[in-house]
Write a protein that holds these residues in place. Structure first.
Motif, short mmCIF file in Angstrom:
data_model
loop_
_atom_site.label_atom_id
_atom_site.label_comp_id
_atom_site.label_asym_id
_atom_site.label_seq_id
_atom_site.Cartn_x
_atom_site.Cartn_y
_atom_site.Cartn_z
N GLY A 1 0.73 -1.32 0.03
CA GLY A 1 0.03 0.07 -0.03
C GLY A 1 0.74 1.09 0.00
N PHE A 2 0.26 2.23 -0.08
CA PHE A 2 0.97 3.77 0.29
C PHE A 2 -0.03 4.60 0.98
CE2 PHE A 2 -1.72 3.77 -3.64
CZ PHE A 2 -2.61 4.82 -3.41
N PRO A 3 0.63 5.54 1.70
CA PRO A 3 0.08 6.51 2.63
C PRO A 3 -1.05 7.12 2.06
CG PRO A 3 2.49 6.78 2.91
CD PRO A 3 2.36 5.70 1.50
N GLY A 4 -2.10 7.34 2.69
CA GLY A 4 -3.26 8.03 2.08
C GLY A 4 -4.29 7.21 1.40
N ASP A 5 -4.01 6.04 1.04
CA ASP A 5 -4.83 5.01 0.53
C ASP A 5 -5.45 3.97 1.66
OD1 ASP A 5 -6.47 3.44 -1.06
OD2 ASP A 5 -4.81 2.24 -1.79
N LEU A 6 -6.51 4.21 2.14
CA LEU A 6 -7.12 3.29 2.93
C LEU A 6 -8.29 2.64 2.48
CD1 LEU A 6 -7.93 6.05 5.65
CD2 LEU A 6 -5.68 4.42 5.62
N THR A 7 -8.29 2.11 0.96
CA THR A 7 -9.19 1.23 0.41
C THR A 7 -9.46 0.00 1.08
OG1 THR A 7 -8.85 2.44 -1.57
CG2 THR A 7 -10.08 0.63 -1.73
N TRP A 8 -8.34 -0.58 1.45
CA TRP A 8 -8.10 -2.20 1.66
C TRP A 8 -8.86 -2.12 3.21
CZ3 TRP A 8 -8.62 -5.98 -1.08
CH2 TRP A 8 -8.36 -7.02 -0.76
N TYR A 9 -8.40 -1.16 3.99
CA TYR A 9 -8.86 -1.12 5.38
C TYR A 9 -10.38 -1.03 5.16
CZ TYR A 9 -4.47 -0.75 7.64
OH TYR A 9 -3.02 -0.92 8.23
N ARG A 10 -10.98 -0.31 4.45
CA ARG A 10 -12.60 -0.13 4.20
C ARG A 10 -13.02 -1.36 3.75
NH1 ARG A 10 -15.59 4.09 4.29
NH2 ARG A 10 -14.42 4.32 6.27
N GLU A 11 -12.31 -2.07 2.72
CA GLU A 11 -12.83 -3.37 2.15
C GLU A 11 -12.87 -4.48 3.42
OE1 GLU A 11 -14.06 -6.11 -0.70
OE2 GLU A 11 -13.77 -3.99 -0.50
N ALA A 12 -11.93 -4.22 4.37
CA ALA A 12 -11.92 -5.26 5.40
C ALA A 12 -12.96 -4.88 6.42
CB ALA A 12 -10.36 -5.25 6.03
N GLU A 13 -13.19 -3.57 6.51
CA GLU A 13 -14.25 -3.12 7.72
C GLU A 13 -15.69 -3.73 7.14
OE1 GLU A 13 -15.15 0.84 10.00
OE2 GLU A 13 -14.26 1.16 7.89
#
Length: 280
Positions: A111-123
């Motif tokens: 990943g890279f800073p500022g990209d929270l897509t995968w955390y949102r996917e898991a949530e």
């Protein structure tokens, strides 16, 4: 003829000499080489007031703003409120070390800073499972259980405490559940790979924009509001299912049985009467 021939021979030579004279006489100024740009200096790591070098996580919290969810502390700078449902809740600093899909290789997995897509996917994934689990904890006590048979056992599905029921379900029944979960997970991963960089976290292609059996048609503003509502329900369900599991584990009874006992009239009231004052 001799003079003409000599003139023809001398003229090109003279012209050549004149060209050489003019070209030599007008010397071009040497072109100065462009000065080489110095390599950009690396920014020195910032230090805290005590002189210690801050880590990326520490720097993110230092540069952050007050958290709406936890007002007594700062939210990391990676949570600036622009993300849907962002209220600055990240006490462990997960957002300062973003991750990517594990199946896309090492370069994108980090990943890279500022990209929270995968955390949102898991949530969203865990939240949706938690919502189904809450229904599964409550529904058998309210609406009854499935009938058993001679092969599975007459009482195989008659247990209303989910923790007890899990150990009573036949192995093939659990295997069917596992296969269905595997199918949904493989389907989800294929959608992520097909969408690529355009993938929106939680997009299961069900509902508006995909398989839409209920004919949902929200405006962009309404759609964002529905997305936020789902996110809040997911978070509530994840907290709720933990409470249901802990209570079922401690009491050995389903939540419905416990609520029914608390709301029913005890036997001693029928014998001794209601001894409390009216209105209490």
């Amino acid at each position: 003829m001799k003079l003409a021939t000599a003139a023809l021979l001398v003229a090109p030579v003279a012209a050549f000499n004149m060209d050489m004279t003019f070209s030599v006489g007008k010397k071009k100024a040497p072109v100065k080489a462009a000065p080489k740009k110095a390599a950009p200096a690396k920014a020195a790591p910032k230090k805290s007031s005590g002189g210690k070098t801050l880590s990326k996580r520490g720097q993110a919290f230092k540069d952050g703003s007050p958290s709406l969810a936890l007002p007594w502390t700062n939210a990391p700078s990676t949570l600036d409120g622009s993300f849907l449902g962002d209220y600055g809740f990240d006490p462990l600093g997960f957002s300062t070390a973003p991750v990517g899909p594990w199946f896309k290789g090492l370069s994108e997995r980090n990943g890279f800073p500022g990209d929270l897509t995968w955390y949102r996917e898991a949530e969203l994934t865990h939240g949706r499972i938690a919502q189904l689990a809450v229904v599964g904890f409550i529904a058998p006590g309210l609406f009854g259980t499935l009938p058993g048979n001679e092969w599975t056992g007459v009482d195989a599905y008659s247990y209303t405490n989910p923790l007890e029921a899990f150990g009573k379900v036949p192995a093939l029944g659990l295997f069917q559940i596992f296969l269905f979960m595997a199918f949904l997970e493989i389907r989800r991963l294929r959608i992520i790979q097909e969408e690529g960089s355009n993938y929106v976290a939680g997009n299961s292609r069900i509902g508006q924009g995909g398989y839409n059996p209920f004919g949902l048609n929200y405006s962009p503003e309404e759609y964002e509001e529905k997305r936020l509502q789902e996110l809040k329900h997911c978070r509530l369900a994840m907290v709720g299912i933990f409470g249901l599991w802990a209570q079922a584990n401690a009491s050995g009874e389903s939540v419905v049985d416990q609520l029914r006992a608390g709301l029913s009239t005890p036997d001693y009231v029928a014998k001794a009467g209601y001894f409390l004052p009216e209105g209490i």
